[in-house]
Design a protein around this motif. Structure first.
Motif, PDB file in Angstrom:
ATOM      1  N   PHE A  97      13.775   1.416  -5.603  1.00 34.82           N
ATOM      2  CA  PHE A  97      12.360   1.742  -5.751  1.00 34.82           C
ATOM      3  C   PHE A  97      12.008   1.943  -7.228  1.00 34.82           C
ATOM      4  CE2 PHE A  97       9.068   5.029  -6.213  1.00 34.82           C
ATOM      5  CZ  PHE A  97       8.004   4.389  -5.589  1.00 34.82           C
ATOM      6  N   LYS A  98      10.984   1.214  -7.693  1.00 32.75           N
ATOM      7  CA  LYS A  98      10.503   1.331  -9.063  1.00 32.75           C
ATOM      8  C   LYS A  98       9.034   1.735  -9.025  1.00 32.75           C
ATOM      9  CE  LYS A  98      14.448  -0.203 -10.557  1.00 32.75           C
ATOM     10  NZ  LYS A  98      15.429   0.734 -11.161  1.00 32.75           N
ATOM     11  N   PRO A  99       8.711   2.964  -9.441  1.00 32.76           N
ATOM     12  CA  PRO A  99       7.318   3.411  -9.366  1.00 32.76           C
ATOM     13  C   PRO A  99       6.409   2.575 -10.258  1.00 32.76           C
ATOM     14  CG  PRO A  99       8.811   5.230  -9.871  1.00 32.76           C
ATOM     15  CD  PRO A  99       9.595   3.988  -9.982  1.00 32.76           C
ATOM     16  N   SER A 100       5.210   2.286  -9.757  1.00 34.63           N
ATOM     17  CA  SER A 100       4.193   1.605 -10.560  1.00 34.63           C
ATOM     18  C   SER A 100       3.229   2.651 -11.104  1.00 34.63           C
ATOM     19  CB  SER A 100       3.466   0.571  -9.689  1.00 34.63           C
ATOM     20  OG  SER A 100       2.835   1.205  -8.588  1.00 34.63           O
ATOM     21  N   ALA A 101       2.129   2.200 -11.653  1.00 36.97           N
ATOM     22  CA  ALA A 101       1.172   3.133 -12.245  1.00 36.97           C
ATOM     23  C   ALA A 101       0.491   4.003 -11.197  1.00 36.97           C
ATOM     24  CB  ALA A 101       0.119   2.365 -13.038  1.00 36.97           C
ATOM     25  N   GLY A 102       0.396   3.506  -9.956  1.00 41.18           N
ATOM     26  CA  GLY A 102      -0.243   4.280  -8.906  1.00 41.18           C
ATOM     27  C   GLY A 102      -1.759   4.187  -8.955  1.00 41.18           C
ATOM     28  N   ARG A 103      -2.394   4.827  -8.009  1.00 39.77           N
ATOM     29  CA  ARG A 103      -3.856   4.832  -7.924  1.00 39.77           C
ATOM     30  C   ARG A 103      -4.329   6.270  -7.804  1.00 39.77           C
ATOM     31  NH1 ARG A 103      -3.870   0.358  -3.057  1.00 39.77           N
ATOM     32  NH2 ARG A 103      -3.121  -1.433  -4.272  1.00 39.77           N
ATOM     33  N   MET A 104      -4.562   6.906  -8.902  1.00 40.23           N
ATOM     34  CA  MET A 104      -4.923   8.325  -8.917  1.00 40.23           C
ATOM     35  C   MET A 104      -6.434   8.494  -8.843  1.00 40.23           C
ATOM     36  SD  MET A 104      -2.242   9.806 -11.744  1.00 40.23           S
ATOM     37  CE  MET A 104      -2.871  11.460 -11.524  1.00 40.23           C
ATOM     38  N   SER A 105      -6.827   9.579  -8.159  1.00 42.34           N
ATOM     39  CA  SER A 105      -8.243   9.939  -8.083  1.00 42.34           C
ATOM     40  C   SER A 105      -8.489  11.184  -8.934  1.00 42.34           C
ATOM     41  CB  SER A 105      -8.643  10.204  -6.631  1.00 42.34           C
ATOM     42  OG  SER A 105      -7.936  11.317  -6.111  1.00 42.34           O
ATOM     43  N   ASP A 106      -9.741  11.623  -8.982  1.00 37.45           N
ATOM     44  CA  ASP A 106     -10.096  12.762  -9.841  1.00 37.45           C
ATOM     45  C   ASP A 106      -9.475  14.066  -9.354  1.00 37.45           C
ATOM     46  OD1 ASP A 106     -11.619  11.006 -11.318  1.00 37.45           O
ATOM     47  OD2 ASP A 106     -13.486  11.444 -10.243  1.00 37.45           O
ATOM     48  N   ASN A 107      -9.193  14.184  -8.077  1.00 36.56           N
ATOM     49  CA  ASN A 107      -8.697  15.446  -7.525  1.00 36.56           C
ATOM     50  C   ASN A 107      -7.179  15.512  -7.430  1.00 36.56           C
ATOM     51  OD1 ASN A 107     -11.391  16.247  -7.094  1.00 36.56           O
ATOM     52  ND2 ASN A 107     -11.437  15.220  -5.096  1.00 36.56           N
ATOM     53  N   ASP A 110       0.833  -1.207   0.000  1.00 32.69           N
ATOM     54  CA  ASP A 110       0.000   0.000   0.000  1.00 32.69           C
ATOM     55  C   ASP A 110       0.869   1.259   0.000  1.00 32.69           C
ATOM     56  OD1 ASP A 110      -2.255  -1.558   0.020  1.00 32.69           O
ATOM     57  OD2 ASP A 110      -2.544  -1.438   2.202  1.00 32.69           O
ATOM     58  N   ALA A 111       1.937   1.252   0.815  1.00 32.57           N
ATOM     59  CA  ALA A 111       2.834   2.408   0.865  1.00 32.57           C
ATOM     60  C   ALA A 111       3.542   2.612  -0.469  1.00 32.57           C
ATOM     61  CB  ALA A 111       3.858   2.224   1.987  1.00 32.57           C
ATOM     62  N   HIS A 112       3.907   1.512  -1.123  1.00 26.48           N
ATOM     63  CA  HIS A 112       4.541   1.598  -2.447  1.00 26.48           C
ATOM     64  C   HIS A 112       3.578   2.203  -3.462  1.00 26.48           C
ATOM     65  CE1 HIS A 112       5.975   0.151  -6.396  1.00 26.48           C
ATOM     66  NE2 HIS A 112       7.185   0.188  -5.851  1.00 26.48           N
ATOM     67  N   GLN A 113       2.319   1.775  -3.391  1.00 27.39           N
ATOM     68  CA  GLN A 113       1.311   2.321  -4.305  1.00 27.39           C
ATOM     69  C   GLN A 113       1.105   3.815  -4.077  1.00 27.39           C
ATOM     70  OE1 GLN A 113      -0.303   1.018  -6.838  1.00 27.39           O
ATOM     71  NE2 GLN A 113       0.486  -1.062  -6.660  1.00 27.39           N
ATOM     72  N   GLU A 114       1.045   4.235  -2.803  1.00 31.07           N
ATOM     73  CA  GLU A 114       0.852   5.651  -2.495  1.00 31.07           C
ATOM     74  C   GLU A 114       2.035   6.487  -2.968  1.00 31.07           C
ATOM     75  OE1 GLU A 114      -0.343   9.381  -0.851  1.00 31.07           O
ATOM     76  OE2 GLU A 114      -1.367   7.625  -1.689  1.00 31.07           O
ATOM     77  N   LEU A 115       3.256   6.009  -2.701  1.00 30.66           N
ATOM     78  CA  LEU A 115       4.432   6.756  -3.148  1.00 30.66           C
ATOM     79  C   LEU A 115       4.493   6.807  -4.667  1.00 30.66           C
ATOM     80  CD1 LEU A 115       7.003   8.267  -2.470  1.00 30.66           C
ATOM     81  CD2 LEU A 115       8.195   6.080  -2.262  1.00 30.66           C
ATOM     82  N   SER A 116       4.139   5.705  -5.329  1.00 26.09           N
ATOM     83  CA  SER A 116       4.108   5.698  -6.797  1.00 26.09           C
ATOM     84  C   SER A 116       3.091   6.692  -7.318  1.00 26.09           C
ATOM     85  CB  SER A 116       3.782   4.285  -7.298  1.00 26.09           C
ATOM     86  OG  SER A 116       4.756   3.357  -6.908  1.00 26.09           O
ATOM     87  N   THR A 117       1.928   6.745  -6.663  1.00 22.09           N
ATOM     88  CA  THR A 117       0.883   7.696  -7.066  1.00 22.09           C
ATOM     89  C   THR A 117       1.385   9.130  -6.969  1.00 22.09           C
ATOM     90  OG1 THR A 117      -0.872   6.190  -6.341  1.00 22.09           O
ATOM     91  CG2 THR A 117      -1.437   8.521  -6.559  1.00 22.09           C
ATOM     92  N   VAL A 118       2.035   9.465  -5.863  1.00 25.68           N
ATOM     93  CA  VAL A 118       2.522  10.827  -5.670  1.00 25.68           C
ATOM     94  C   VAL A 118       3.618  11.147  -6.686  1.00 25.68           C
ATOM     95  CG1 VAL A 118       3.524  12.452  -4.031  1.00 25.68           C
ATOM     96  CG2 VAL A 118       1.960  10.707  -3.222  1.00 25.68           C
ATOM     97  N   VAL A 119       4.488  10.186  -6.971  1.00 23.87           N
ATOM     98  CA  VAL A 119       5.543  10.407  -7.970  1.00 23.87           C
ATOM     99  C   VAL A 119       4.935  10.670  -9.337  1.00 23.87           C
ATOM    100  CG1 VAL A 119       7.437   9.302  -9.215  1.00 23.87           C
ATOM    101  CG2 VAL A 119       7.301   9.090  -6.723  1.00 23.87           C
ATOM    102  N   VAL A 120       3.929   9.878  -9.711  1.00 24.39           N
ATOM    103  CA  VAL A 120       3.261  10.069 -11.008  1.00 24.39           C
ATOM    104  C   VAL A 120       2.588  11.438 -11.064  1.00 24.39           C
ATOM    105  CG1 VAL A 120       1.368   9.253 -12.465  1.00 24.39           C
ATOM    106  CG2 VAL A 120       2.948   7.612 -11.441  1.00 24.39           C
ATOM    107  N   ILE A 121       1.938  11.832  -9.958  1.00 20.81           N
ATOM    108  CA  ILE A 121       1.292  13.157  -9.906  1.00 20.81           C
ATOM    109  C   ILE A 121       2.324  14.259 -10.094  1.00 20.81           C
ATOM    110  CG2 ILE A 121       0.073  14.772  -8.388  1.00 20.81           C
ATOM    111  CD1 ILE A 121      -1.280  12.342  -7.097  1.00 20.81           C
ATOM    112  N   CYS A 122       3.431  14.176  -9.402  1.00 15.68           N
ATOM    113  CA  CYS A 122       4.486  15.194  -9.510  1.00 15.68           C
ATOM    114  C   CYS A 122       5.021  15.281 -10.937  1.00 15.68           C
ATOM    115  CB  CYS A 122       5.627  14.880  -8.538  1.00 15.68           C
ATOM    116  SG  CYS A 122       5.186  15.042  -6.794  1.00 15.68           S
ATOM    117  N   GLN A 123       5.252  14.145 -11.560  1.00 20.50           N
ATOM    118  CA  GLN A 123       5.767  14.131 -12.925  1.00 20.50           C
ATOM    119  C   GLN A 123       4.747  14.705 -13.915  1.00 20.50           C
ATOM    120  OE1 GLN A 123       6.762   9.980 -13.344  1.00 20.50           O
ATOM    121  NE2 GLN A 123       8.825  10.255 -12.506  1.00 20.50           N
ATOM    122  N   ALA A 124       3.465  14.357 -13.709  1.00 18.84           N
ATOM    123  CA  ALA A 124       2.425  14.858 -14.612  1.00 18.84           C
ATOM    124  C   ALA A 124       2.261  16.372 -14.469  1.00 18.84           C
ATOM    125  CB  ALA A 124       1.102  14.156 -14.319  1.00 18.84           C
TER     126      ALA A 124
END
Length: 527
Positions: A233-243, A187-201
């Motif tokens: 650490f290898k980021p995954s796709a993450g779990r992004m929400s609408d906000n 779960d922590a890996h998914q959250e960190l991946s999500t934040v990394v993807v958000i930052c990059q986007a």
């Protein structure tokens, strides 16, 4: 007196420095390390001063107590909110910190002022006693909440040591714990991946001329540093929400994104550290059980399955010594210390339970202090050991509590916010625990009747409220401790399934058999 100080103070300083070096993450600012180290040293110095105080000493009390008091209730909470803030400038982080604490400070201040005015108008308090009143309130808070922490630790420390000596029980627990932490780590890996993807986007869609671009560059630099700290650490796709893509609306949104990134990184590092430690312990325990079973066949030589075999002229002797330690001595030493600590727990509970009757003194520690009252060194040593054990039990419970909240002690991964939170908690409970101990020893000698600590707090043995409370509340602590010892509280928590998150004693959970998922993870040996 000075003989005791000469040994105790340098030892305490070394202990504080070693603990900080072992647990603090590389990213923790120097001023946080200095503050935490100073607060811990002041707190532990109170524990050291109590044995010397019994022999009568007045030096250092004001410095030690008031440093701890101011750090605990004022400076450390402000620093904690400052470190937790995601703002990009010192000024904005200070503003956020003050806003986060102002409601608390105003509420406590108003209540305190009202109480002081009422007590003064009733002629129950004088202006010269306001500082003593503040000390009394702080100590009263520590006595009430510390009773539950102390009671849990008094039972759990000897019980956990006894359980660790039981290899089969410990291995079953580790399989369950590894499986649970593996889920948390995912779960922590998914959250960190999500934040990394958000930052990059957000970075990709933000113009170089955007007014928020400096904030984004700062966050990107944080990402680079985090990747350097965790190269695996290898980021995954993450779990992004609408906000999740709305952080770039204003500077407060960027500050929140930075805070979320930092928190996600800390949570991932925490679970990664805990996961690695648990898997390694399980593998070593499995090796120990195998070596014990085939001891004679292997000529009592320890063979490790997780490290290369030793080489050289001393290899065989070292393997033999390791077998003796892991397979024979270590479980016996654990059981011996469990019995010693269990005896100290029983003696403390008997002393606490009989504290209220003035003419009944069944305190073993009171007996020791009064018998050896003519020897300064003996008095100080005999006073130091039990008060240190009481503080250790209280702090043990605090660290266990931290595992269920947002602060956590992880070697080399403890961030500034967690260090400051633990610092505040440790500083808050040292004086109340020491004051409770002074009640247990019931000093009879007129020279020792009122210690400097009691005089500074305005406490006497003639009807003071805090003095009376310190004799009454231990009865409730003893009852609570009995509930913990008989697992009645865990049964109640199990009855209300939604209360499981409030369970302290994780080792009591699901140890009837091994967890299949945990066994598979341990067999893979990835840590």
């Amino acid at each position: 007196m000075w003989v005791f100080y000469t040994f105790a103070l340098p030892t305490t300083l070394a202990l504080v420095g070693g603990t900080l070096r072992y647990f603090s993450a590389p990213s923790v600012p120097t001023y946080v390390l200095i503050t935490v180290g100073y607060a811990w040293f002041c707190s532990l110095s109170i524990i050291i001063l109590v044995p010397a105080d019994i022999w009568t000493v007045s030096m250092f009390w004001g410095w030690s107590y008031w440093s701890t008091f101011i750090l605990t209730w004022i400076i450390v909470p402000l620093m904690q909110s400052y470190e937790d803030a995601g703002d990009f400038t010192v000024k904005e982080r200070l503003k956020t910190s003050v806003k986060a604490n102002v409601v608390y400070y105003v509420s406590v201040g108003v209540i305190g002022i009202i109480c002081i005015v009422i007590l003064i108008s009733l002629d129950k308090l004088k202006w010269s006693g306001v500082f003593g009143f503040a000390m009394t309130c702080s100590t009263l808070f520590g006595l009430i909440t510390g009773a539950f922490l102390l009671g849990f630790g008094l039972i759990e420390i000897p019980r956990s040591m006894w359980r660790k000596a039981n290899w089969q029980y410990r291995f079953k627990f580790l399989t369950h714990r590894v499986a649970k932490v593996a889920v948390n780590l995912d779960d922590a890996h998914q959250e960190l991946s999500t934040v990394v993807v958000i930052c990059q986007a957000i970075s990709n869609q933000m113009s170089r001329r955007d007014v928020l671009r400096p904030c984004m560059d700062f966050i990107e630099q944080m990402l680079v540093e985090m990747m350097q700290e965790n190269p695996s650490f290898k980021p995954s796709a993450g779990r992004m929400s609408d906000n999740d893509m709305e952080y770039d609306q204003d500077i407060s949104g960027m500050a929140e994104l930075r805070r979320r990134l930092r928190q996600a990184h800390f949570t991932f590092a925490r679970y990664k550290s805990e996961y690695g430690a648990l898997v390694l312990e399980a593998l070593e325990l499995e090796d120990t059980m195998k070596n014990y079973e085939r001891g004679a066949a292997e000529q009592w030589l320890y063979t490790s399955g997780i490290r290369p075999p030793r080489t050289g002229t001393m290899a065989r002797r070292l393997d033999h010594l390791e077998w003796i330690w892991r397979c024979s001595l270590r479980p016996k030493i654990l059981r011996l210390f469990a019995l010693i600590f269990g005896g100290m727990t029983a003696a403390l509970l008997i002393a606490e339970a009989t504290l209220l009757p003035a003419k009944v003194d069944l305190s073993f520690f009171s007996f020791l202090i009064n018998v050896t009252s003519d020897s300064e060194i003996l008095v100080q040593v005999l006073a130091f050991v039990p008060v240190m054990y009481m503080c250790a039990c209280t702090y043990f419970s605090l660290f266990k509590l931290g595992m269920f909240t947002y602060y956590y002690f992880a070697p080399k991964y403890t961030n500034a916010v967690s260090l400051l939170m633990i610092c505040s908690m440790v500083s808050r409970y040292a004086p109340p625990v020491c004051y409770n101990y002074l009640g247990l020893i019931r000093l009879e000698d007129e020279r020792h009747k009122n210690t400097v600590f009691e005089k500074r707090m305005g406490v006497s043995s003639s009807g003071n409220f805090l003095y009376t409370f310190n004799r009454v509340y231990p009865i409730f602590m003893v009852i609570y401790t009995a509930v913990i010892a008989t697992n009645a509280l865990n049964r109640l928590i199990d009855f209300f399934g939604s209360w499981r998150r409030f369970r302290f004693d994780e080792e009591a959970e699901e140890t009837d058999g091994c967890n299949p998922s945990g066994v598979i993870i341990i067999r893979k040996g990835t840590y």
